[in-house]
Design a protein around this motif. Sequence first.
Motif, short mmCIF file in Angstrom:
data_model
loop_
_atom_site.label_atom_id
_atom_site.label_comp_id
_atom_site.label_asym_id
_atom_site.label_seq_id
_atom_site.Cartn_x
_atom_site.Cartn_y
_atom_site.Cartn_z
N GLU A 97 0.74 1.55 2.96
CA GLU A 97 1.63 1.28 1.84
C GLU A 97 3.04 0.81 1.80
N ASP A 98 3.63 1.14 3.15
CA ASP A 98 4.98 0.69 3.33
C ASP A 98 5.57 1.10 4.60
N MET B 96 3.68 3.70 7.30
CA MET B 96 3.32 2.92 8.70
C MET B 96 4.10 3.73 9.81
N ARG B 97 5.25 4.01 9.85
CA ARG B 97 6.08 4.80 10.71
C ARG B 97 5.60 6.11 10.66
N SER C 154 2.53 7.14 10.07
CA SER C 154 1.02 7.29 10.46
C SER C 154 1.05 7.02 12.08
N PHE C 155 1.99 6.14 12.64
CA PHE C 155 1.87 6.11 14.10
C PHE C 155 2.70 7.30 14.76
N ALA C 156 3.62 7.77 14.03
CA ALA C 156 3.95 9.33 14.45
C ALA C 156 3.12 10.39 14.27
N GLU C 157 2.16 10.24 13.82
CA GLU C 157 1.14 11.31 13.84
C GLU C 157 1.63 12.33 12.83
N GLU C 158 2.43 12.16 11.80
CA GLU C 158 2.94 12.91 10.63
C GLU C 158 1.88 13.14 9.61
N LYS C 159 1.18 12.11 9.75
CA LYS C 159 -0.20 12.55 8.60
C LYS C 159 -1.23 12.08 9.40
N GLN C 160 -2.46 12.80 8.92
CA GLN C 160 -3.92 12.34 9.52
C GLN C 160 -4.42 11.11 8.96
#
Length: 385
Positions: free
Chosen positions: A33-34, A38-39, A41-47
């Motif tokens: 989305e923005d 992106m940050r 997602s890569f930090a695996e804070e969300k699946q």
Amino acid sequence: MNFETEAIRTQVERTDFLEHSNPLYLTSSFVFEDAEDMRASFAEEKQRNIYSRFTNPNTSEFVEKICKMEGAEAGYAFATGMSAVFSTFAALLNSGDHIVSARSVFGSTHTLFTKFLPKWNIETSYFKVNEVEKVEALIQPNTKILYAESPTNPGVDILDLEHLGKIAKKYNLILVIDNCFATPYLQNPIQYGADLVIHSATKLIDGQGRVLGGVTVGRADLIREIYLFSRNTGPALSPFNAWVLSKSLETLAVRVEKHCENAVKVAEFLEEHPQVNWVKYPFLKSHPQYEVAKKQMKLGGNVIAFEVKGGIEAGRKFLNRIKLCSLSANLGDTRSIITHPASTTHSKLSEGDRLEVGITDGLVRVSVGLENVQDIISDIDQALN
Ligand SMILES: *Cc1c(COP(=O)(O)O)cnc(C)c1O
């Protein structure tokens, strides 16, 4: 829910099209989305899906189904059964670690043990399938994995999973079971203490000889290591193959039931045939581990080993006379397949080494398919006669 229902009704979220059948997601990557999405997602804070080497809706659906069928916490899907086997070892073992394995394992797994893992200073000790009482004596301070298949390929031997589970627990080993011949429908090794279960999805899971695939499922902490290794080294299953395999799982129960029903009839026929020395099928009373097979398997599977009278020449002649069944290296297909290990897959081994893993010169392996069983029996009968 029950096995068949999970196999059919497990589905990733529907798209806005509200499709009934599960769609195919042919995409290498997914959009963000923005910058913050992106940050996070890569930090695996969300699946969420990032890139199809990591996860893809089709592979996730396939893995989720296998997890439900095997009673596993988590899993990862691979391009082939062998990439599942290799990545599992590579992710979990360090240089200097040791494996204890059954002597009879799939040929390429054996080659991993003898040719490739030693390059990283990982050694393997072996026990014979009929000597599980000797397993404990092989365990060393650096032993990390206990490994076996049941039923074995091509000898169709059975290993007592409950026994192996107890040893693994006592010595704190990771018990890894290749459950390919049984499928999750006939046998669930986690129930007996396995930490990880591996499948070559190429065989009965596809069941129609179309695609290659593999999967490892089991304890979440171990799968996390396997996932991190695989996400960075790239053995991922393709979304297309995952879609095919997930569809195949919808019919696994009915297919395997019929495969087994046909196999029992072929095995009983072979047992009565004068040109046959012996027959090995898990659910025949004559099988040396019949009681164990009955305990841990729902049905006997679709593979039969038998010995043609007359050694290697008789085995080759038998194969040359086969008309209906295929001479092919696969198994678990709708089409019945016959192989003669001594003159083909195991021809490079000495006779002594072959006997060590139970492959006599006249040994024939049949993967019983879904053709009318009378046609399969007639074909084998005319070739034997
Ligand atoms: C075929 C097979 C494998 C390897 O699977 P591929 O998909 O061919 O890589 C591993 N274990 C067993 C028992 C098999 O039969």
